[in-house]
Design a protein around this motif. Structure first.
Motif, PDB file in Angstrom:
ATOM      1  N   ARG A 400       0.826  -1.213   0.000  1.00  0.00           N
ATOM      2  CA  ARG A 400       0.000   0.000   0.000  1.00  0.00           C
ATOM      3  C   ARG A 400       0.857   1.258   0.000  1.00  0.00           C
ATOM      4  NH1 ARG A 400      -1.203  -2.330   5.239  1.00  0.00           N
ATOM      5  NH2 ARG A 400      -2.574  -3.697   4.065  1.00  0.00           N
ATOM      6  N   LEU A 401       2.004   1.218   0.680  1.00  0.00           N
ATOM      7  CA  LEU A 401       2.905   2.369   0.616  1.00  0.00           C
ATOM      8  C   LEU A 401       3.388   2.590  -0.820  1.00  0.00           C
ATOM      9  CD1 LEU A 401       5.157   1.977   3.800  1.00  0.00           C
ATOM     10  CD2 LEU A 401       3.145   3.430   3.515  1.00  0.00           C
ATOM     11  N   ARG A 405       2.552   5.862  -3.325  1.00  0.00           N
ATOM     12  CA  ARG A 405       3.621   6.631  -3.979  1.00  0.00           C
ATOM     13  C   ARG A 405       3.427   6.646  -5.505  1.00  0.00           C
ATOM     14  NH1 ARG A 405       7.185   3.224  -0.720  1.00  0.00           N
ATOM     15  NH2 ARG A 405       7.613   4.273   1.272  1.00  0.00           N
ATOM     16  N   GLN A 406       3.123   5.492  -6.075  1.00  0.00           N
ATOM     17  CA  GLN A 406       2.984   5.401  -7.529  1.00  0.00           C
ATOM     18  C   GLN A 406       1.831   6.260  -8.038  1.00  0.00           C
ATOM     19  OE1 GLN A 406       2.566   1.192  -8.128  1.00  0.00           O
ATOM     20  NE2 GLN A 406       4.704   0.755  -7.592  1.00  0.00           N
ATOM     21  N   LYS A 446      -7.840  10.936   6.640  1.00  0.00           N
ATOM     22  CA  LYS A 446      -8.219  10.116   7.783  1.00  0.00           C
ATOM     23  C   LYS A 446      -7.068   9.213   8.244  1.00  0.00           C
ATOM     24  CE  LYS A 446     -12.506   8.969   8.261  1.00  0.00           C
ATOM     25  NZ  LYS A 446     -13.870   8.430   8.197  1.00  0.00           N
ATOM     26  N   PHE A 447      -5.992   9.152   7.443  1.00  0.00           N
ATOM     27  CA  PHE A 447      -4.889   8.223   7.742  1.00  0.00           C
ATOM     28  C   PHE A 447      -3.545   8.929   7.514  1.00  0.00           C
ATOM     29  CE2 PHE A 447      -8.627   6.055   6.180  1.00  0.00           C
ATOM     30  CZ  PHE A 447      -8.921   5.223   7.246  1.00  0.00           C
ATOM     31  N   GLU A 448      -3.371  10.024   8.240  1.00  0.00           N
ATOM     32  CA  GLU A 448      -2.224  10.890   7.991  1.00  0.00           C
ATOM     33  C   GLU A 448      -0.890  10.189   8.253  1.00  0.00           C
ATOM     34  OE1 GLU A 448      -2.934  14.375  10.321  1.00  0.00           O
ATOM     35  OE2 GLU A 448      -4.243  15.290   8.800  1.00  0.00           O
ATOM     36  N   GLU A 449      -0.825   9.324   9.277  1.00  0.00           N
ATOM     37  CA  GLU A 449       0.448   8.679   9.599  1.00  0.00           C
ATOM     38  C   GLU A 449       0.948   7.830   8.435  1.00  0.00           C
ATOM     39  OE1 GLU A 449       0.234   6.507  13.213  1.00  0.00           O
ATOM     40  OE2 GLU A 449      -0.196   8.253  14.471  1.00  0.00           O
ATOM     41  N   GLU A 453       4.190   8.457   5.987  1.00  0.00           N
ATOM     42  CA  GLU A 453       5.216   7.437   5.796  1.00  0.00           C
ATOM     43  C   GLU A 453       5.467   7.195   4.313  1.00  0.00           C
ATOM     44  OE1 GLU A 453       6.176   2.742   6.974  1.00  0.00           O
ATOM     45  OE2 GLU A 453       4.320   3.703   7.672  1.00  0.00           O
ATOM     46  N   ALA A 454       4.401   7.221   3.525  1.00  0.00           N
ATOM     47  CA  ALA A 454       4.540   6.940   2.092  1.00  0.00           C
ATOM     48  C   ALA A 454       5.114   8.119   1.316  1.00  0.00           C
ATOM     49  CB  ALA A 454       3.185   6.555   1.508  1.00  0.00           C
TER      50      ALA A 454
END
Length: 494
Positions: A400-401, A405-406, A446-449, A453-454
């Protein structure tokens, strides 16, 4: 249209063939612990599909839902859908220059480009009040509950469980609604900070948040245990808004039709163009709606079930074995709304797979409800699986990371981790000849962390939500015990 239970609950007399839509809206689970399904799926003709191309989302919803709703006048149903599906309610779209639209398609690869005949698109379902796809059905449920309860002079106490997005979506849809209270269970400290704040910061008198020490499956088991206590359920008028509630699933059917009509041109005289849908899946409600749309005759070639590390559904579609994991084996992942090992709506699909045989469902779910599993790999019904169009795949944290990014590098879009799971599996299984539509499930804020990271940055927030985590929060933390939850309800129902 009448309804029956997947486990074959006998009705009180031959003269009463089964409950109507409003009955099951308020009931949630059937009395035998099964899930309500229509006695047969209504079929949609080619002519109807052609006529529906000219409809806006609200009127399309009215036309489709009218096939499932037998006890609300069509004019009233149309008013409810028009009150629900407005640009004002679903106006948080990521493309500011575009006029707000309900459930627009966002093309990553338009059909015909780069040598691919079929395109690749995201179906934007997360532009509602809580920035999650659950708003698409839940906002309508709020209006339906208020309408039906007012007509009957009744009230309801909704008990539900959430792994992240259902809770806030339900609470925002029901806050301030007359004759409705919401008791929402969530897994303690297993949602994102944003998800917790969205729910726990609500101060409305009819909203109650209960954090359960455990995982989502523990919370969901409590909901089922309370619903199966028929005397308690009747005394306290317990209802449900999880996707075990048929009305939720029926409302989700609409956006499959919307996406298909938006992605395809006018059908030719001799063929109807088919599409594939990829759906991030945990509780199986979202993709179950796609199954129902396909059973109604919508030209869906394949339904791609995308799981995260909690890959119970992927395992079934690959092997025929349904093996829910115990609490200790349910992974805590960066796509937390899919951290589910017991897919509640899966029973609806298996009911169709086994030829709508309630005795078989009772036998299979007796094992599941006792903490076991079942194996259909050698059953003749499993050989029929290709008829239903399901395929599946799995995505991990690293996947998912990389997908986030892609997508950002290639298309300038930021997607949330759950949508990334869906897109990763979609790209693994995509074929050149068919358009693939990936269902977006939430906005990335909703999923900032995980986004940080990505990408090394955080996604923008709508102005009204910028200081959400700093608001006072109201929640009670309890053990995973149905009796504790029952006592909580008793104290707060007057």
């Amino acid at each position: 249209m009448r309804y029956l239970s997947t486990r074959g609950h006998p009705w009180s007399s031959p003269a009463f063939p089964g409950p109507a839509f409003s009955d099951i809206l308020l009931a949630g689970l059937a009395p035998d612990g099964g899930l309500y399904v229509p006695e047969s799926y209504p079929l949609v003709s080619r002519a109807e599909l052609d006529e529906w191309r000219a409809l806006n989302y609200a009127d399309l919803a009215s036309a489709i839902l009218a096939k499932f709703v037998d006890d609300i006048p069509p004019a009233d149903l149309a008013l409810l859908t028009r009150r629900t599906y407005t640009a004002q309610v679903y106006g948080n779209g990521r493309v500011a220059a575009r006029a707000p639209e309900v459930a627009p398609l966002s093309w990553l690869i338009p059909p015909g480009r780069f040598g691919q005949e079929g395109g690749l698109a995201l179906l934007e379902l997360s532009n509602g009040p809580t920035l999650a796809f659950k708003d698409m059905a839940m906002q309508l449920l709020g209006h339906l509950f208020e309408y039906v309860l007012a007509r009957r002079g009744e009230e309801i106490n909704i008990l539900a469980a959430t792994s992240g997005d259902t809770g806030s979506s339900a609470e925002y849809a029901m806050r301030g609604k007359h004759r409705v209270r919401v008791f929402m269970l969530s897994p303690h400290e297993r949602m994102s900070a944003f998800q917790r704040a969205q729910m726990y910061s609500l101060q409305d008198a009819n909203i109650f948040n209960i954090a359960v020490r455990g995982v989502f499956d523990d919370a969901q088991d409590i909901v089922k245990a309370v619903a199966n206590d028929l005397s308690f359920k009747a005394r306290y008028k317990i209802g449900a808004v999880n996707s075990i509630n048929w009305a939720r699933v029926a409302a989700q059917v609409v956006y499959y039709f919307k996406a298909y009509l938006a992605a395809t041109g006018e059908p030719s005289a001799d063929a109807v163009q088919a599409v594939d849908f990829a759906v991030p899946s945990g509780n199986f409600g979202n993709v179950c709606a796609g199954h129902i749309a396909r059973m109604m005759g919508l030209p869906i070639r394949r339904l791609v079930v995308a799981t995260n590390e909690n890959d119970v559904l992927d395992e079934f579609f690959r092997t025929g074995i349904y093996r829910p994991r115990p609490t200790g084996e349910t992974c805590q992942t960066s796509s937390p709304s899919m951290d589910i090992s017991k897919a509640s709506n899966f029973e609806r699909f298996v009911f169709d797979l086994v030829g709508r045989n309630p005795a078989t469902i009772r036998q299979l779910w007796e094992a599941v409800d006792a903490g076991g599993s079942f194996d259909l790999s050698s059953s003749p019904c499993f050989e029929r699986l290709p008829e239903f169009g399901f395929v599946s795949g799995r995505s991990t944290h690293a996947d998912r990371l990389a997908t986030i990014r892609q997508v950002y590098e290639n298309y300038g879009l930021i997607i949330d981790p759950h949508t990334a799971d869906g897109l990763k599996v979609a790209c693994d299984l995509r074929t050149a000849e068919t358009t693939m539509i990936v269902l977006e499930t939430a906005l990335p804020t909703k999923f900032e962390e995980t986004i940080s990271e990505a990408l090394g940055c955080t996604p923008p927030r709508p102005p009204a939500l910028r200081d959400l985590e700093s608001l006072p929060q109201r929640v009670e933390v309890v053990d995973a015990d149905p009796q504790v939850v029952k006592r909580f309800i008793e104290r707060h129902v007057t």
